[in-house]
Design an enzyme around this catalytic site. Structure first.
Site, PDB file in Angstrom:
ATOM      1  N   CYS A 180     -25.646  -2.448  43.399  1.00  0.00           N
ATOM      2  CA  CYS A 180     -26.647  -1.887  42.781  1.00  0.00           C
ATOM      3  C   CYS A 180     -27.255  -3.187  41.709  1.00  0.00           C
ATOM      4  O   CYS A 180     -27.998  -3.859  42.222  1.00  0.00           O
ATOM      5  CB  CYS A 180     -26.349  -0.876  41.760  1.00  0.00           C
ATOM      6  N   HIS A 183     -24.532   2.944  45.985  1.00  0.00           N
ATOM      7  CA  HIS A 183     -23.060   2.722  45.620  1.00  0.00           C
ATOM      8  C   HIS A 183     -22.039   3.234  46.523  1.00  0.00           C
ATOM      9  O   HIS A 183     -21.774   4.355  46.896  1.00  0.00           O
ATOM     10  CB  HIS A 183     -23.241   3.655  44.188  1.00  0.00           C
ATOM     11  N   GLU A 198     -19.046   2.940  46.953  1.00  0.00           N
ATOM     12  CA  GLU A 198     -17.701   3.224  46.640  1.00  0.00           C
ATOM     13  C   GLU A 198     -17.640   4.729  46.519  1.00  0.00           C
ATOM     14  O   GLU A 198     -16.548   5.124  46.385  1.00  0.00           O
ATOM     15  CB  GLU A 198     -17.517   2.658  45.029  1.00  0.00           C
TER      16      GLU A 198
HETATM   17  N1  GLN Z   1     -29.948  -1.010  35.901  1.00  0.00           N
HETATM   18  C1  GLN Z   1     -30.280  -1.217  37.169  1.00  0.00           C
HETATM   19  C2  GLN Z   1     -31.134  -0.270  37.756  1.00  0.00           C
HETATM   20  O1  GLN Z   1     -31.630   0.582  36.835  1.00  0.00           O
HETATM   21  C3  GLN Z   1     -28.906  -0.947  38.117  1.00  0.00           C
HETATM   22  C4  GLN Z   1     -28.298   0.303  38.083  1.00  0.00           C
HETATM   23  C5  GLN Z   1     -27.032   0.384  38.491  1.00  0.00           C
HETATM   24  O2  GLN Z   1     -26.274  -0.747  38.747  1.00  0.00           O
HETATM   25  N2  GLN Z   1     -26.491   1.684  38.832  1.00  0.00           N
HETATM   26  O3  GLN Z   1     -31.852  -0.238  38.676  1.00  0.00           O
END
Ligand code: GLN
Length: 529
Positions: A342, A469, A471
């Site tokens: 992310c 994600h 994970e």
């Molecule tokens: N801050 C980034 C976004 O909002 C990444 C978010 C995250 O890593 N979950 O896109």
């Protein structure tokens, strides 16, 4: 301003309103300006449209019950069949103010569901203060009393403790918490969480559920539990170590990265390695730390340099991003296996833009809204200035654009994957060609082809970024492919794994631990249950 709070006790309708307004009248007659507020503590969508008969029925408890019943039906396994059991964890502690509507919802729900379809497990703590070394049952007694006071009776009391619990303690809990001794289960601290199912089974939990919930199952555990036992044993016998540097912001509270840690551990275990996870506070990799505290700075870099692989997890906000960019740069140029999740992926794109495309001020608009090179931008759904309810969330499909993708191979040559999302920003789709020309490939996108979901760098042992994600869908016996790839690359075994057609080496073989469960059981009369 002076405040006078009038509260009631025992029953409603005893005349609080009259007392309150009378006090107001008296004070007014003393020449004071008096106002009044009446608080109706309903937790409802619109309390004003109630029928008088409905006045104690808050909508929230019905809404919770409905939501639970609907959610419980959603298929979660590959066979897409409706689940038969739903285990609900209610966060927090009994008595917490924020949990009250939920406890009340379940109090009502137990009757709606009927006794044979609902049971409650109460998890409690048995501390052992050093002063006497005695295992204390009082906190458990008190919390069970609080639970009963709210209308829920525990069917099983699971007592957590540092050391194994003595029989006398079990008897005491049974007596003072008004349950049979077999309803008291002990779980002491064990070498790994993989031992917990085994401890539960040893204490007869299968037999208990079979009777209590009228389940069509055997008393004996299936092969699956044997596999768990093997896995727990394996965990204790690991000799080879693989170190991963997790470069994040909340490293003082490692629990923040619990899912990432677990996903790494699942993968390490699958290839017979012990995971040595090194948390690095990304701010400590920054030049400003060198000026303030050079020991800290060099220690952080020392950890980063000696790691076999580097992971930059998800995150929000600008603090620490420069340090993460440094770590990514290191991974890219030194050909260290890297996984960016992310924010980790977004920053890998920023790093590439700055150092390979020479767009020196490239950034995400999250950190620099005025950048001339916005390589990561706000998504259209994002409502600037409002942080609530504006994320792109949940399970979404990512389609692979090419067969030439290491992640695609790791996912078993899948055409698409479904993983969970949680972000507001995205890679700027208009600039992707500039990156691709220089070797940073966008190999997966959403079903419409607009959102970039996966990056892979050419000529690197493993440089992968994912907008989702992975994970969250990693399981002990089914590690996440993206994480497994990192661990395989970090131990120098990725190519051999891919050449074997994504099979673990015979010595690591995990086939005896695969995730298939025992033959399926149907409830005898599923309509009524
Ligand atoms: N801050 C980034 C976004 O909002 C990444 C978010 C995250 O890593 N979950 O896109």
């Amino acid at each position: 301003m002076k405040y006078i709070l009038v509260t009631g006790g025992v029953i409603s309708g005893i005349g609080k309103g009259i007392i309150a307004s009378s006090i107001g009248t008296i004070l007014k007659s003393c020449g004071l300006r008096v106002t009044a507020i009446k608080i109706d503590p309903y937790i409802n969508i619109d309390a004003g449209t109630f029928s008088p008969y409905e006045h104690v029925v808050p909508h929230i408890t019905d809404a919770v019950q409905e939501w639970v019943m609907n959610q419980a039906k959603v298929p979660v396994d590959d066979d897409r069949k409706e689940p038969q059991i739903c285990v609900i964890e209610l966060g927090g502690t009994i008595g917490d103010i924020e949990g009250m509507p939920f406890v009340e919802a379940f109090r009502q729900f137990q009757f709606k569901a009927k006794r044979e379809n609902f049971c409650n497990i109460h998890v409690s703590l048995v501390p052992q203060p050093n002063a006497t070394g005695e295992q204390k049952t009082k906190p458990t007694q008190n919390s069970v009393r609080a639970l009963r006071g709210l209308g829920l009776s525990p069917d099983l009391i699971v007592c957590r403790s540092a050391k194994p619990i003595e029989m006398a303690v079990k008897e005491k809990i049974s007596m003072f918490c008004h349950v049979e001794p077999e309803q008291v289960i002990f779980i002491h601290d064990v070498s790994s969480t993989y031992r917990v199912p085994i401890l539960l089974e040893e204490q007869g939990i299968i037999k208990y559920f079979k009777q209590r919930l009228n389940l069509p199952i055997d008393d004996q555990p299936s092969d699956l539990l044997m596999k768990w036992k093997k896995m727990a044993d394996r965990y204790e016998r690991l000799l080879k170590v693989c170190s991963i540097a997790l470069v994040g912001k909340y490293t003082k509270l490692s629990d923040c990265y619990a899912s990432v840690f677990k996903a790494l551990e699942h993968s390490a275990l699958a290839i017979n390695h012990k995971l040595d996870l090194m948390y690095i506070d990304s701010t400590e990799l920054e030049r400003s730390t060198e000026a303030e505290n050079s020991v800290k700075y060099h220690q952080a870099w020392h950890k980063l340099c000696k790691a076999d692989g580097i992971l930059v997890p998800g995150g929000f906000g600008i603090r620490g991003t420069e340090g993460k960019l440094q770590a990514i740069s290191w991974a890219r140029t030194k050909k260290k296996p890297f996984l960016g999740v992310c924010l980790g992926m977004q920053l890998a794109v920023v790093e590439f833009a700055r150092n390979c495309l020479n767009w020196k001020d490239a950034n995400s608009t999250e950190f620099d809204p005025d950048t001339k090179n916005p390589v990561v931008i706000d998504m259209p759904e994002h409502n600037p200035g409002d942080m609530g309810g504006t994320m792109r969330l949940g399970k979404r499909r990512t389609v692979f654009k090419t067969q030439n993708s290491v992640l695609r191979k790791l996912y078993g040559d899948a055409m698409f994957v479904e993983e969970r999302h949680r972000h507001r920003y995205e890679v700027n789709p208009e600039l992707t060609h500039c990156f691709e020309e220089k070797g940073l490939k966008f190999v997966g996108h959403d079903t419409e082809g607009n959102r970039m979901e996966i990056i892979e760098l050419e000529n690197h042992p493993y440089f992968v970024g994912v907008q989702f994600h992975p994970e969250f869908s990693s399981r002990p016996m089914k590690p996440s492919p993206a994480y497994l790839g990192l661990l395989l690359a970090a131990t120098g075994t990725l190519n051999a794994y891919l050449q074997r057609g994504c099979k673990l080496s015979p010595s690591d073989s995990y086939s005896d631990l695969s995730d298939d469960s025992s033959p399926e059981k149907e409830f005898p009369n599923s309509e009524t249950s």
